[in-house]
Each structure stands twice: as structure tokens, then as C-alpha cells.
Enzyme design. Structure first.
Site, PDB file in Angstrom:
ATOM      1  N   HIS A  60       0.854  -1.188   0.000  1.00 31.15           N
ATOM      2  CA  HIS A  60       0.000   0.000   0.000  1.00 31.15           C
ATOM      3  C   HIS A  60       0.891   1.239   0.000  1.00 31.15           C
ATOM      4  O   HIS A  60       2.029   1.208   0.503  1.00 31.15           O
ATOM      5  CB  HIS A  60      -0.890   0.017   1.239  1.00 31.15           C
TER       6      HIS A  60
ATOM      7  N   GLU B  96       0.861   3.844   1.792  1.00 32.64           N
ATOM      8  CA  GLU B  96       1.288   4.237   3.137  1.00 32.64           C
ATOM      9  C   GLU B  96       2.483   3.417   3.603  1.00 32.64           C
ATOM     10  O   GLU B  96       3.452   3.946   4.151  1.00 32.64           O
ATOM     11  CB  GLU B  96       0.153   4.061   4.156  1.00 32.64           C
TER      12      GLU B  96
ATOM     13  N   CYS C 233      -6.219   1.741   5.877  1.00 29.96           N
ATOM     14  CA  CYS C 233      -6.812   0.487   6.333  1.00 29.96           C
ATOM     15  C   CYS C 233      -6.211   0.152   7.698  1.00 29.96           C
ATOM     16  O   CYS C 233      -5.304   0.831   8.184  1.00 29.96           O
ATOM     17  CB  CYS C 233      -6.532  -0.624   5.321  1.00 29.96           C
TER      18      CYS C 233
ATOM     19  N   CYS D  53      -2.369  -0.317   7.612  1.00 29.25           N
ATOM     20  CA  CYS D  53      -1.603   0.923   7.472  1.00 29.25           C
ATOM     21  C   CYS D  53      -1.741   1.809   8.706  1.00 29.25           C
ATOM     22  O   CYS D  53      -0.781   2.484   9.096  1.00 29.25           O
ATOM     23  CB  CYS D  53      -2.032   1.654   6.210  1.00 29.25           C
TER      24      CYS D  53
END
Length: 146
Positions: free
Chosen positions: A50, A52, A80, A83
Site C-alpha cells: 500500500h 502508506e 486500512c 496501514c
């Protein structure tokens, strides 16, 4: 260019690569850019890639340590749970995000990681920054795939 504008630029670049359009930036306490990234889940075939996670790891490497004290994570979509937990573990001072994510968010929705007693560090949260623009990127991306 503001950190959120850079994150949106990263999200647009991710979409152009066929990735879910999420971008992230990490700035230090003085507002200097430490790292920027867009989703690379498909390119790396790694569900943890991701934006992040990539930005947090790169920022920590740039600082030469595992902590990001005083730093801000800027992201186009509510992080999410994975993260959000990573932001806590990296000890960022704040998380600033664009679009809310009622389905998969882990900050204001779902797991609400920072409000759990098991969370050792809860950063300041600023949600809804450039929300309409971030949500429009996501909406257009998924509409094109339906």
C-alpha cells in the site's frame, strides 16, 4: 505543492499504472518531504504494498531509524487497519487523509485502530482533506472496471 497535492499526484500515477489510486507522503516536523509513494500492490504482487506502507518505510530509511517522531503521514484515502497500525508503530505524530473509507478504513471506520486500548501510540488524525478530489479519483477508477 502541498503534501496532499503530492499524494494526489501519486494516486493519479498509481491509477495510470493500473493500481488502486492511493498516494501517500511523509513529511517531517518542519514540513520537508521525506518520502512519497503510490500503491504498488499489482506491480509487486504484494498485498502489503500500500502507498502508506511504502512511504513509511522509505521515510524511516531516509531518517536512518525505525521511528518517525514528529512526522505526518498524508494519504488520499483513510488508511486500512494494516496501514493505521503501521503508522502507530512508526510513531508518526499525525495522519492526514482525504477520502473516508467506510468499507475498509481502519481509522474512523472498521477496526478504528487508534481508539483501541491495545494501540500504544495514537497519532492526531485529520480526515476529509481534499476529500471530494480523492473520492473522485477512486470512483472513476472503479467505475471504469465495472
Amino acid at each position: 505543492m502541498t503534501p496532499m497535492e503530492i499524494a494526489l499526484e501519486e494516486a493519479r500515477a498509481a491509477a495510470a499504472r493500473g493500481e488502486v489510486p492511493v498516494g501517500a507522503v511523509v513529511t517531517d516536523a518542519e514540513g520537508r518531504l521525506l518520502a512519497r509513494a503510490g500503491n504498488e500492490v499489482e506491480a509487486r504482487q504484494d498485498p502489503s504494498a500500500h502507498a502508506e506502507m511504502l512511504a513509511l518505510r522509505a521515510a524511516a530509511a531516509a531518517r536512518g531509524g525505525k521511528r518517525l517522531d514528529g512526522c505526518t503521514l498524508w494519504v488520499t484515502l483513510e488508511p486500512c487497519a494494516m496501514c493505521a497500525q503501521a503508522a502507530s508503530l512508526f510513531r508518526v505524530a499525525r495522519v492526514a487523509f482525504g477520502a473516508y473509507d467506510p468499507k475498509s478504513g481502519g481509522v474512523e471506520h472498521g477496526a478504528r485502530v487508534f481508539s483501541r486500548p491495545q494501540c500504544h501510540h495514537a497519532p492526531e488524525v485529520l480526515g476529509g482533506l481534499r476529500e471530494a478530489e480523492a473520492a473522485a479519483l477512486l470512483g472513476a477508477f472503479f467505475a471504469a472496471r465495472r
